[in-house]
Structures are given as C-alpha cells and as structure tokens.
Write an enzyme that holds these catalytic residues in place. Structure first.
Site, PDB file in Angstrom:
ATOM      1  N   TYR A 126       0.830  -1.194   0.000  1.00  0.00           N
ATOM      2  CA  TYR A 126       0.000   0.000   0.000  1.00  0.00           C
ATOM      3  C   TYR A 126       0.871   1.253   0.000  1.00  0.00           C
ATOM      4  O   TYR A 126       1.550   1.559   0.980  1.00  0.00           O
ATOM      5  CB  TYR A 126      -0.963  -0.023   1.195  1.00  0.00           C
ATOM      6  CG  TYR A 126      -2.110  -0.959   0.935  1.00  0.00           C
ATOM      7  CD1 TYR A 126      -3.332  -0.477   0.507  1.00  0.00           C
ATOM      8  CD2 TYR A 126      -1.927  -2.333   1.043  1.00  0.00           C
ATOM      9  CE1 TYR A 126      -4.371  -1.343   0.217  1.00  0.00           C
ATOM     10  CE2 TYR A 126      -2.964  -3.208   0.752  1.00  0.00           C
ATOM     11  CZ  TYR A 126      -4.180  -2.712   0.339  1.00  0.00           C
ATOM     12  OH  TYR A 126      -5.198  -3.572   0.039  1.00  0.00           O
ATOM     13  N   LYS A 179       4.675 -15.063  -0.642  1.00  0.00           N
ATOM     14  CA  LYS A 179       5.231 -15.296  -1.977  1.00  0.00           C
ATOM     15  C   LYS A 179       6.757 -15.268  -1.881  1.00  0.00           C
ATOM     16  O   LYS A 179       7.449 -14.622  -2.666  1.00  0.00           O
ATOM     17  CB  LYS A 179       4.725 -14.244  -2.965  1.00  0.00           C
ATOM     18  CG  LYS A 179       5.028 -14.546  -4.436  1.00  0.00           C
ATOM     19  CD  LYS A 179       4.282 -15.753  -4.974  1.00  0.00           C
ATOM     20  CE  LYS A 179       4.525 -15.909  -6.476  1.00  0.00           C
ATOM     21  NZ  LYS A 179       3.853 -17.108  -7.019  1.00  0.00           N
ATOM     22  N   ASP A 212      -0.581 -17.679  -4.441  1.00  0.00           N
ATOM     23  CA  ASP A 212      -1.398 -18.055  -5.594  1.00  0.00           C
ATOM     24  C   ASP A 212      -1.979 -19.454  -5.427  1.00  0.00           C
ATOM     25  O   ASP A 212      -3.137 -19.702  -5.767  1.00  0.00           O
ATOM     26  CB  ASP A 212      -0.611 -17.935  -6.898  1.00  0.00           C
ATOM     27  CG  ASP A 212       0.776 -18.553  -6.823  1.00  0.00           C
ATOM     28  OD1 ASP A 212       1.372 -18.534  -5.741  1.00  0.00           O
ATOM     29  OD2 ASP A 212       1.272 -19.033  -7.854  1.00  0.00           O
ATOM     30  N   ASP A 236      -5.802  -8.544   2.073  1.00  0.00           N
ATOM     31  CA  ASP A 236      -6.958  -7.798   1.580  1.00  0.00           C
ATOM     32  C   ASP A 236      -7.725  -8.632   0.561  1.00  0.00           C
ATOM     33  O   ASP A 236      -8.956  -8.776   0.622  1.00  0.00           O
ATOM     34  CB  ASP A 236      -6.468  -6.489   0.959  1.00  0.00           C
ATOM     35  CG  ASP A 236      -7.592  -5.495   0.724  1.00  0.00           C
ATOM     36  OD1 ASP A 236      -8.745  -5.785   1.085  1.00  0.00           O
ATOM     37  OD2 ASP A 236      -7.314  -4.413   0.177  1.00  0.00           O
ATOM     38  N   ASP A 240     -11.437 -10.976   1.284  1.00  0.00           N
ATOM     39  CA  ASP A 240     -12.641 -10.796   0.471  1.00  0.00           C
ATOM     40  C   ASP A 240     -13.079 -12.119  -0.146  1.00  0.00           C
ATOM     41  O   ASP A 240     -14.275 -12.437  -0.205  1.00  0.00           O
ATOM     42  CB  ASP A 240     -12.388  -9.767  -0.639  1.00  0.00           C
ATOM     43  CG  ASP A 240     -12.522  -8.336  -0.155  1.00  0.00           C
ATOM     44  OD1 ASP A 240     -12.730  -8.127   1.053  1.00  0.00           O
ATOM     45  OD2 ASP A 240     -12.410  -7.416  -0.987  1.00  0.00           O
TER      46      ASP A 240
END
Length: 349
Positions: A126, A179, A212, A236, A240
């Site tokens: 961010y 990752k 992933d 984030d 969701d």
C-alpha cells in the site's frame, strides 16, 4: 465505553443505523454503558466542512475508546483523505481481523467452514503507508511507474503474534501465506519472523502456502484452515475471497486493532448503486460491531462485553437460519426489517 460513529458513504448510513440499534440494544441488555458519539467523514464531511476528514477528527477518536466506521467512496475524491487509511495509520491499527464462516439456512457450495484471516494493516504494497512523506509510487516517465513495498521485522512480529494468540483460542492451527518464492527478501523475512514467533506457541500447528496456490486451495477445501496470517495486500484479497465463499461478502465482519485502539468496519465497499433502496446487507457492519465489543471486553477484562459480542454473533446466525435477512444471504427482508428482527431477537434472548 465511548464509541465514535462515522456512517460513511453509499449504503453506509443504512447499514450503520442497524449497527447502532444493535449496540444500543446490547448496551441496555448487558449494562454496558455504551455512549455513541455521532460524526461524519466522507461525502457528508465534504459537504459540511470541505474535506472528507477534518484534522480534529483523529484527536476526537483518540479520546474515545473505539471507532465504528462505515464504507467510504474514496475514489470520488482522489485528492482528499481516505478515511479508512487515515484511521488505520493514525491509530496504528496494525491487525485486520477478518472472520469467514458458513451459516445454517444458506447453501454451502464449498462445505461448512470457520476460519479467520489475520492481515497486517500498516505497510506492504500500500503506497500510502510506506513513507514518512509522500507515497511510494513513482512515475519515472509517462510510460514507467514504480511502486515500492515496505516490510519491517517489528510489523511482521506483531501481526504474527496476533495470529498465534487468536489460534490459541480456536483450533490451534496457523497458516502463513506469502510469496517468498519470488519476493525472497521481503516475504522471506515475513515467513522467518512468523516461524520465530511460532516457537512461543508449541501447541499450534504451523504450515505455509504460496499465495497463488492458497487462492485455489481455500476454494477447494476451506475446512483445512483455521487462522491465516499474511501481509497487507495478500490479506486484503484473500479475506474478500473467504468472505464470499461463506455466501456473501456482506457476512464479512472486520476489526482493525492496535495496542490501544480499535475500529469496527464493514468488509465491503459503499455500493452506491444500491444506496437508499433498503436492500443492503447490514450484517457485515453488525458483526464488526460485535468484534469491537469483544476486543474491548478482552482489553478491559470485562465479561459483559464478551457476552454481548457472543449474543450478537448468535442472533445474526439465528436470523439467517430463519430467513430474517436480506436477499443476498437467502433472506426475505429489507435492510431496516432485517435490523428490526435482529434487535427483537437480542431483546428476547
């Protein structure tokens, strides 16, 4: 307990009105003495004060015990303050706690599950949270843009500890999502610190999954997971996804917590396309209020707030099972009627 209430934009005033009714109901039932201080941010603040967040609002929130924030339409005022980011950063709310679970009375397309995503909230990809001054996105030429990511040991350590502390109250399983196969230094540090913290919790089973692959695995078999800990942007997206797997993102409660402050905030956006139609699901905002009461009860060691939090969770589950909910979660009611039914349940319990 004093809570500042900021309804937000779009459907925010409608869903927050239900959350306010619920807070007032449990305050009376459990003798919580909650005081609600209503104010504005976002569109209403822009119209009244010429700014989405006026400077003194942060001090007002700091003087209270907690904040309830509705969804914001940040894109409509690109040069104005994003209220959500402003309070997360200004109050150092480093842990975003996002439960996702299935409910009786709804189709369970992916089976029954109950998990929590614990997301680092103050750094990562961010751009508005990485620099002392300015953002961390750079337009080098009109055709080349660069975005820098910050990962710090202290932020990794505290979000990891939040996840392990939570796991100790649940099924004692933490999954680290990362990752590190590509982001070897940044995510490598995150994984290493999480595993260092894990040594203090020998009862907790720990595994890690590449982000992933996790997106596929959590869809295939969400029952495998208990507490998931990850960095800001990955969390984030993943939170969701898991909320939607439960049946609707409108069921996703969200708590932003720090050492001394917390903010209950619906997991969804402001949905201006359905604002004012009495069809918005208020449960995300309500469940966020329940989380806020639970946080305060733990902080103050006050069982009344923990009982109130549990009562809200149980009333929401019972309402969904009875069809006393909005259509997106297999219900038959509008926003206001859903709230009225929920309040009635809380009063009669």
């Amino acid at each position: 307990m004093k809570i500042v209430v900021l309804p937000g934009d779009g459907i925010g005033p409608e869903t927050m009105a239900v959350a306010v009714d619920v807070l007032e109901t449990v305050s009376a039932r459990f003798g919580l003495g909650i005081t609600l201080d209503h104010d504005v941010a976002g569109h209403a603040s822009m119209e009244q004060y010429g700014a989405t967040v006026r400077p003194e609002l942060l001090d007002k929130v700091k003087a209270a015990d907690a904040l309830m924030l509705g969804p914001a339409s940040a894109y409509e005022y690109p040069n104005q303050i994003n209220a959500s980011k402003h309070f997360r950063k200004g109050l150092d709310l480093y842990a975003n706690i996002r439960p996702a679970r299935t409910y009786a009375g709804m189709d369970h397309r992916f089976g029954e599950f109950d998990l929590v995503v614990v997301r680092e909230n103050t750094e990562g990809f961010y751009a508005d949270r990485n620099m002392e001054s300015g953002g961390s996105e750079i337009l080098v030429t009109r055709d080349v843009a660069i975005s820098m990511r910050r990962i710090t040991r202290v932020c990794c350590e505290r979000i990891a500890r939040s996840a392990f502390e939570l796991a100790m109250t649940r099924r004692k399983h933490v999954t680290i999502v990362h990752k590190a196969s590509v982001l070897k230094i940044c995510d490598g540090m995150f994984v290493d610190v999480c595993r260092e913290v894990a040594k203090d919790y020998p009862e907790v089973v720990v595994d890690d999954v590449i982000v992933d692959a996790m997106m596929a695995l959590v869809v295939r078999h969400p029952q495998r997971y208990d507490v998931i800990v990850t960095t800001n942007m990955f969390g984030d997206i993943l939170s969701d996804l898991t909320s939607e797997l439960s049946g609707s993102i409108g069921l996703g409660g969200s708590l932003n917590a720090g050492a001394d402050a917390a903010m209950g905030q619906a997991a969804h956006g402001s949905a201006p396309d359905i604002a004012g139609q009495d069809i918005a699901n208020p449960f995300s905002q309500v469940l966020s209020a329940a989380q806020l009461l639970g946080w305060y009860g733990q902080k103050q060691n006050d069982a009344r707030f923990l009982q109130a939090s549990k009562a809200i969770d149980e009333a929401v589950a019972a309402g969904i099972a009875a069809g006393e909910a909005t259509r997106d979660v297999s219900g038959r009611l509008g926003t206001k009627a859903t709230g009225a039914a929920l309040v009635k349940r809380l009063q009669q319990a």
